[in-house]
Design a protein around this motif. Structure first.
Motif, PDB file in Angstrom:
ATOM      1  N   GLN A 145       0.791  -1.231   0.000  1.00 19.69           N
ATOM      2  CA  GLN A 145       0.000   0.000   0.000  1.00 19.69           C
ATOM      3  C   GLN A 145       0.826   1.286   0.000  1.00 19.69           C
ATOM      4  O   GLN A 145       0.409   2.297   0.557  1.00 19.69           O
ATOM      5  CB  GLN A 145      -0.941   0.028   1.215  1.00 19.69           C
ATOM      6  CG  GLN A 145      -1.937  -1.109   1.255  1.00 19.69           C
ATOM      7  CD  GLN A 145      -1.581  -2.109   2.336  1.00 19.69           C
ATOM      8  OE1 GLN A 145      -0.597  -2.818   2.208  1.00 19.69           O
ATOM      9  NE2 GLN A 145      -2.371  -2.177   3.393  1.00 19.69           N
ATOM     10  N   ASP A 146       1.997   1.278  -0.615  1.00 23.01           N
ATOM     11  CA  ASP A 146       2.790   2.502  -0.685  1.00 23.01           C
ATOM     12  C   ASP A 146       2.073   3.535  -1.547  1.00 23.01           C
ATOM     13  O   ASP A 146       1.434   3.207  -2.543  1.00 23.01           O
ATOM     14  CB  ASP A 146       4.170   2.206  -1.266  1.00 23.01           C
ATOM     15  CG  ASP A 146       4.932   1.188  -0.418  1.00 23.01           C
ATOM     16  OD1 ASP A 146       4.703   1.155   0.805  1.00 23.01           O
ATOM     17  OD2 ASP A 146       5.741   0.434  -0.986  1.00 23.01           O
ATOM     18  N   ASN A 147       2.211   4.793  -1.183  1.00 18.97           N
ATOM     19  CA  ASN A 147       1.487   5.858  -1.867  1.00 18.97           C
ATOM     20  C   ASN A 147       2.111   6.162  -3.230  1.00 18.97           C
ATOM     21  O   ASN A 147       1.424   6.181  -4.242  1.00 18.97           O
ATOM     22  CB  ASN A 147       1.478   7.109  -0.982  1.00 18.97           C
ATOM     23  CG  ASN A 147       0.432   8.114  -1.372  1.00 18.97           C
ATOM     24  OD1 ASN A 147       0.256   8.408  -2.541  1.00 18.97           O
ATOM     25  ND2 ASN A 147      -0.272   8.648  -0.388  1.00 18.97           N
ATOM     26  N   PHE A 148       3.410   6.398  -3.266  1.00 17.36           N
ATOM     27  CA  PHE A 148       4.114   6.709  -4.520  1.00 17.36           C
ATOM     28  C   PHE A 148       5.468   6.022  -4.469  1.00 17.36           C
ATOM     29  O   PHE A 148       6.137   6.051  -3.437  1.00 17.36           O
ATOM     30  CB  PHE A 148       4.313   8.214  -4.667  1.00 17.36           C
ATOM     31  CG  PHE A 148       5.101   8.618  -5.889  1.00 17.36           C
ATOM     32  CD1 PHE A 148       4.454   8.893  -7.081  1.00 17.36           C
ATOM     33  CD2 PHE A 148       6.485   8.706  -5.846  1.00 17.36           C
ATOM     34  CE1 PHE A 148       5.184   9.253  -8.216  1.00 17.36           C
ATOM     35  CE2 PHE A 148       7.218   9.072  -6.956  1.00 17.36           C
ATOM     36  CZ  PHE A 148       6.564   9.337  -8.149  1.00 17.36           C
ATOM     37  N   SER A 149       5.880   5.406  -5.591  1.00 15.20           N
ATOM     38  CA  SER A 149       7.161   4.708  -5.554  1.00 15.20           C
ATOM     39  C   SER A 149       7.890   4.775  -6.888  1.00 15.20           C
ATOM     40  O   SER A 149       7.280   4.829  -7.963  1.00 15.20           O
ATOM     41  CB  SER A 149       6.963   3.242  -5.144  1.00 15.20           C
ATOM     42  OG  SER A 149       6.075   2.570  -6.016  1.00 15.20           O
ATOM     43  N   LEU A 150       9.214   4.805  -6.782  1.00 16.54           N
ATOM     44  CA  LEU A 150      10.116   4.686  -7.925  1.00 16.54           C
ATOM     45  C   LEU A 150      10.944   3.424  -7.730  1.00 16.54           C
ATOM     46  O   LEU A 150      11.566   3.245  -6.675  1.00 16.54           O
ATOM     47  CB  LEU A 150      11.041   5.903  -8.021  1.00 16.54           C
ATOM     48  CG  LEU A 150      10.398   7.284  -8.184  1.00 16.54           C
ATOM     49  CD1 LEU A 150      11.484   8.354  -8.225  1.00 16.54           C
ATOM     50  CD2 LEU A 150       9.543   7.349  -9.435  1.00 16.54           C
ATOM     51  N   TYR A 151      10.946   2.559  -8.736  1.00 22.34           N
ATOM     52  CA  TYR A 151      11.707   1.314  -8.685  1.00 22.34           C
ATOM     53  C   TYR A 151      12.660   1.271  -9.881  1.00 22.34           C
ATOM     54  O   TYR A 151      12.239   1.451 -11.031  1.00 22.34           O
ATOM     55  CB  TYR A 151      10.773   0.102  -8.760  1.00 22.34           C
ATOM     56  CG  TYR A 151      10.208  -0.362  -7.436  1.00 22.34           C
ATOM     57  CD1 TYR A 151      10.405  -1.660  -6.977  1.00 22.34           C
ATOM     58  CD2 TYR A 151       9.475   0.497  -6.626  1.00 22.34           C
ATOM     59  CE1 TYR A 151       9.889  -2.099  -5.771  1.00 22.34           C
ATOM     60  CE2 TYR A 151       8.955   0.078  -5.411  1.00 22.34           C
ATOM     61  CZ  TYR A 151       9.160  -1.219  -4.991  1.00 22.34           C
ATOM     62  OH  TYR A 151       8.647  -1.632  -3.786  1.00 22.34           O
ATOM     63  N   ASN A 152      13.944   1.059  -9.603  1.00 24.67           N
ATOM     64  CA  ASN A 152      14.938   0.842 -10.667  1.00 24.67           C
ATOM     65  C   ASN A 152      15.041   2.029 -11.623  1.00 24.67           C
ATOM     66  O   ASN A 152      15.397   1.852 -12.794  1.00 24.67           O
ATOM     67  CB  ASN A 152      14.615  -0.427 -11.468  1.00 24.67           C
ATOM     68  CG  ASN A 152      14.293  -1.618 -10.597  1.00 24.67           C
ATOM     69  OD1 ASN A 152      13.121  -1.921 -10.362  1.00 24.67           O
ATOM     70  ND2 ASN A 152      15.315  -2.291 -10.123  1.00 24.67           N
ATOM     71  N   THR A 153      14.741   3.228 -11.171  1.00 31.98           N
ATOM     72  CA  THR A 153      14.827   4.401 -12.043  1.00 31.98           C
ATOM     73  C   THR A 153      16.200   5.052 -11.924  1.00 31.98           C
ATOM     74  O   THR A 153      16.944   4.814 -10.968  1.00 31.98           O
ATOM     75  CB  THR A 153      13.744   5.432 -11.705  1.00 31.98           C
ATOM     76  OG1 THR A 153      13.957   5.895 -10.371  1.00 31.98           O
ATOM     77  CG2 THR A 153      12.353   4.834 -11.834  1.00 31.98           C
TER      78      THR A 153
END
Length: 255
Positions: A145-153
């Motif tokens: 339930q994370d609000n906003f996420s960046l993965y592998n950017t």
């Protein structure tokens, strides 16, 4: 200049003196803040629509997915944008995005499913997120339930983001040279800003209020690579349920 604004005061708190302030006559007079408000690209709504209906929430989910593999610049006009974030996947994932996603003042994003994650941007280089404001209705702490996420950017920038609720407010996972500027999270169930296995993260003027876990965390889990590193300058953490700032399993971190 001040001659165009009779009181020369940012009355509505948007970090600029413009037509939104009483006594002002020049909407381009926007350099009085410190830091200055980031420039917002010309409006392109990207197919997003306002209004709390199931059809609109589905449309907005698809609008996010359609940004995959593009550098399209999107600017949301004022209004409430609802997103169907549950369903077949537990989050809304945008892959390989390299454009600028901006909110005009008064634009807000609302997730509908309290047990699903928000928007996740995975991969992509140089994406920018400006004035983003999103609300997550999670009431019980848990993944995803994370609000906003960046993965592998790589080389992504978050500027003037406001996060309300969710598990983690902003999750940076395995990112390279991410930048978070003048942003805020509140009423999260876990960390406000959670930086995991991310190299050379730069955080400036970050604040967190009433977080269920840490206000800011640099963290690397066992045998994970790369190891989190970076700098945080100007951090305010209030009413954290555990710690204000943590540096765990990381190296070359300056706060």
């Amino acid at each position: 200049g001040s001659g165009l604004c009779t009181d020369a005061i940012d009355n509505d708190g948007d970090k600029k003196i413009d037509l939104g302030d009483p006594g002002c006559a020049d909407a381009a007079d926007n350099d009085e803040s410190n830091p200055a408000s980031p420039p917002i690209p010309a409006a392109d709504s990207g197919g997003f629509v306002t209004g709390n209906t199931a059809a609109n929430a589905s449309t907005n989910r698809q609008a996010f997915l359609s940004l995959s593999n593009t550098c399209r610049n999107v600017t949301l006009p004022p209004g409430n944008y609802y997103v169907a974030n549950g369903g077949s996947t537990p989050f809304v994932e945008v892959q390989n995005y390299c454009g600028t996603f901006a909110f005009q003042e008064g634009a807000r994003l609302h997730y509908l499913d309290p047990f699903a994650g928000g928007v996740r941007f995975r991969y992509g280089t140089g994406a920018r997120f400006i004035n983003w404001e999103s609300f997550h209705p999670a009431t019980v702490r848990g993944n995803p339930q994370d609000n906003f996420s960046l993965y592998n950017t790589t080389d992504s920038t978050i500027d003037s983001m406001t996060i309300h609720g969710g598990n983690v407010g902003i999750m940076l996972w395995l990112t390279t040279r991410p930048t978070v500027i003048d942003s805020h999270a509140e009423f999260t169930l876990a960390d406000g800003l959670h930086i995991v296995a991310s190299s050379n993260a730069q955080v400036r003027d970050w604040s967190a209020y009433w977080t269920g876990d840490d206000g800011l965390s640099f963290q690397t889990y066992t045998e994970q690579y790369p190891v989190s590193s970076g700098t945080a300058n100007g951090v305010t953490s209030m009413e954290s349920s555990t710690r204000g700032i943590t540096v765990l399993g990381s190296q070359n971190v300056a706060v």
